[in-house]
Write an enzyme that holds these catalytic residues in place. Structure first.
Site, short mmCIF file in Angstrom:
data_model
loop_
_atom_site.label_atom_id
_atom_site.label_comp_id
_atom_site.label_asym_id
_atom_site.label_seq_id
_atom_site.Cartn_x
_atom_site.Cartn_y
_atom_site.Cartn_z
N LYS A 163 0.90 -1.35 0.28
CA LYS A 163 0.01 -0.03 -0.03
C LYS A 163 0.79 1.27 0.03
CE LYS A 163 -4.09 -2.07 0.39
NZ LYS A 163 -5.23 -1.88 -0.72
N ASP A 188 -0.73 -0.34 -4.39
CA ASP A 188 -2.16 0.01 -4.26
C ASP A 188 -2.16 1.22 -3.51
OD1 ASP A 188 -4.83 0.23 -4.20
OD2 ASP A 188 -5.30 -1.94 -3.32
N GLU A 213 -2.17 0.52 -8.77
CA GLU A 213 -3.54 0.19 -8.28
C GLU A 213 -4.37 1.72 -7.84
OE1 GLU A 213 -4.46 -3.50 -6.36
OE2 GLU A 213 -6.54 -2.96 -5.92
N ASP A 238 -9.79 -0.42 -9.45
CA ASP A 238 -10.10 -1.21 -8.28
C ASP A 238 -11.34 -0.45 -8.02
OD1 ASP A 238 -11.21 -2.40 -6.07
OD2 ASP A 238 -9.29 -2.38 -4.97
N LYS A 262 -13.44 -7.90 -8.22
CA LYS A 262 -13.81 -8.22 -6.92
C LYS A 262 -15.54 -8.48 -7.09
CE LYS A 262 -10.71 -5.43 -3.93
NZ LYS A 262 -10.68 -4.48 -2.90
O1 LIG Z 1 -5.58 -9.58 1.15
C1 LIG Z 1 -6.59 -9.08 0.93
O2 LIG Z 1 -7.87 -9.54 0.91
C2 LIG Z 1 -6.69 -7.81 0.16
C3 LIG Z 1 -6.35 -6.65 0.04
C4 LIG Z 1 -6.71 -5.13 -0.02
O3 LIG Z 1 -5.71 -4.59 -0.80
C5 LIG Z 1 -8.00 -4.44 0.19
C6 LIG Z 1 -8.43 -4.86 1.50
C7 LIG Z 1 -9.55 -4.34 1.84
C8 LIG Z 1 -10.08 -3.43 0.99
C9 LIG Z 1 -9.54 -2.99 -0.32
C10 LIG Z 1 -8.50 -3.61 -0.58
C11 LIG Z 1 -7.90 -3.25 -2.04
O4 LIG Z 1 -7.48 -4.02 -2.80
O5 LIG Z 1 -7.86 -1.84 -2.23
MG LIG Z 2 -7.41 -2.01 -4.28
#
Ligand SMILES: O=C(O)CCC(=O)c1ccccc1C(=O)O
Ligand SMILES: [Mg+2]
Length: 368
Positions: A163, A188, A213, A238, A262
């Site tokens: 992140k 991300d 991302e 996303d 997702k």
């Molecule tokens: O390991 C995981 O489930 C996840 C990852 C993750 O990056 C995420 C988790 C919660 C909400 C948003 C995100 C995202 O992809 O932005």
């Molecule tokens: Mg994401």
């Protein structure tokens, strides 16, 4: 489909380690487990992946519960459907609330696969037998993040996502790159930047990230197109992609080169599959995102990721990534960096009744 009852359970469990983004930390996870039972005794499972607070999308556990209980379950009861393919249209009289819809719709897909005695992956057209596992590090403390990455690589994970935010980007990525020069790495941003940060984002080009991302607004596709034309790194969307049409428009505009799919965010397995099919036809790469979820949602992600367009390792890790003990039996495991697609009917995992009892804080059953 001859449905007898729907059961909703709210479960709650602490994470092994806090998961941090620039928007805050998740230390405990609540989710809604959906069980749809038909008159032949088959039970399909779904999981509502909204968080306790609306930091990632506008939905929460409570709004999802309300929409399921007061609108979606009554709609299903009143009108009925012949196949889960019809659920998206049935639910279309309810605007958005995609995670609530997906919770029930995915349970219907699992149920249908069990009725047909097929693995869910096969029912939806999956062709891949084992998927590469990827993992997300949500830890702004660099030495800790490096340690975590090292551990995950020892476990065989094939791709790491970290992140980032304007407070933690160039230096953070640069140190990770220094220690792991060949690591398939991506970042991300969860909408932490604006177009004023083009130079900051362009500076990351030198690290050869697989993609970046959702750098810009969570509902933007225009500025992302402007950004993509100015940076080398591929943009993956996303948050901005919540419908099939969002995906089509983003691809037409050149807002991204990759889409993170997702199931919860787009309102169900059917819509996730449509977006996959469209992206394949346009040469756009897709991968399966994660929601720090329990085993039911994870199992649906695994079935989705068996579709032929899922060529990039997604955010799909094993049950033990976040949980001391998951709510499914068997747990999801990673071997040599791969997760096998189950050959058992439906999602291929049962609810672990003992664990469910320990973590359920509320449950309700709706007879049809
Ligand atoms: O390991 C995981 O489930 C996840 C990852 C993750 O990056 C995420 C988790 C919660 C909400 C948003 C995100 C995202 O992809 O932005
Ligand atoms: Mg994401």
């Amino acid at each position: 489909m001859d449905i007898k009852a729907v059961k909703l359970s709210i479960v709650k469990m602490p994470l092994k380690l806090p998961f941090t983004t620039h928007l805050g930390s998740v230390t405990e996870r609540e989710a809604i487990i959906v069980e749809v039972e038909d008159r032949n005794g088959f039970i399909g499972y779904g999981e509502g992946v909204a968080f306790s607070s609306p930091w990632y999308t506008e939905e929460t556990v409570n709004t999802s519960y309300h929409v399921l209980k007061d609108f979606l379950i009554p709609l299903l009861n009143k009108k009925g459907i012949n196949h889960p393919d019809e659920a998206y249209l049935l639910f279309s009289t309810v605007r958005r609330n995609h995670m609530a819809k997906a919770a029930l719709e995915t349970a219907l897909w699992d149920l249908q696969a069990k009725i047909e005695s097929l693995p869910l992956s096969k029912l939806i057209g999956g062709t891949i037998e084992a998927i590469p596992a990827g993992v997300v590090v949500g830890n702004p403390d660099l030495p800790e993040a490096l340690k975590q990455i090292e551990g995950y690589l020892e476990q065989g994970f094939q791709r790491v996502k970290v992140k980032i935010s304007p407070e933690d980007d160039f230096q953070y990525i640069s140190e990770i790159r220094k220690q792991f020069p060949d690591l398939p790495l991506m970042a991300d941003a969860n909408s932490a930047y604006s177009l004023e940060d083009v130079a900051r984002l362009k500076a990351l080009d030198e690290f050869g990230l697989l993609m970046i991302e959702q750098p810009l607004g969570y509902d933007d596709i225009i500025d992302h197109a402007k950004l993509q034309s100015q940076i080398e790194t591929a943009i993956c969307l996303d948050e901005s992609i919540v419908t099939f049409d969002d995906a089509r428009k983003a691809v037409e505009l050149g807002s991204c080169k990759v889409i993170n799919i997702k199931i919860g965010r787009v309102g169900g397995m059917g819509e996730a599959k449509r977006i996959h099919d469209y992206c394949v036809s346009k040469g756009i790469s897709v991968w399966a995102g994660g929601m720090i979820e329990f085993g039911i949602s994870r199992a649906h992600n695994i079935a989705l990721a068996s579709l032929p367009g899922f060529t990039i390792p997604g955010d799909i890790s094993g049950s033990d990534r976040y949980w001391e003990e998951d709510i499914i039996d068997p747990e999801i495991t990673v071997h040599n960096g791969m997760i096998r697609i189950p050959e058992r009917p439906g999602i291929g995992y049962e609810l672990n009744k003992k664990r469910m009892k320990e973590v359920t804080v509320f449950e309700e059953r709706f007879e049809f």
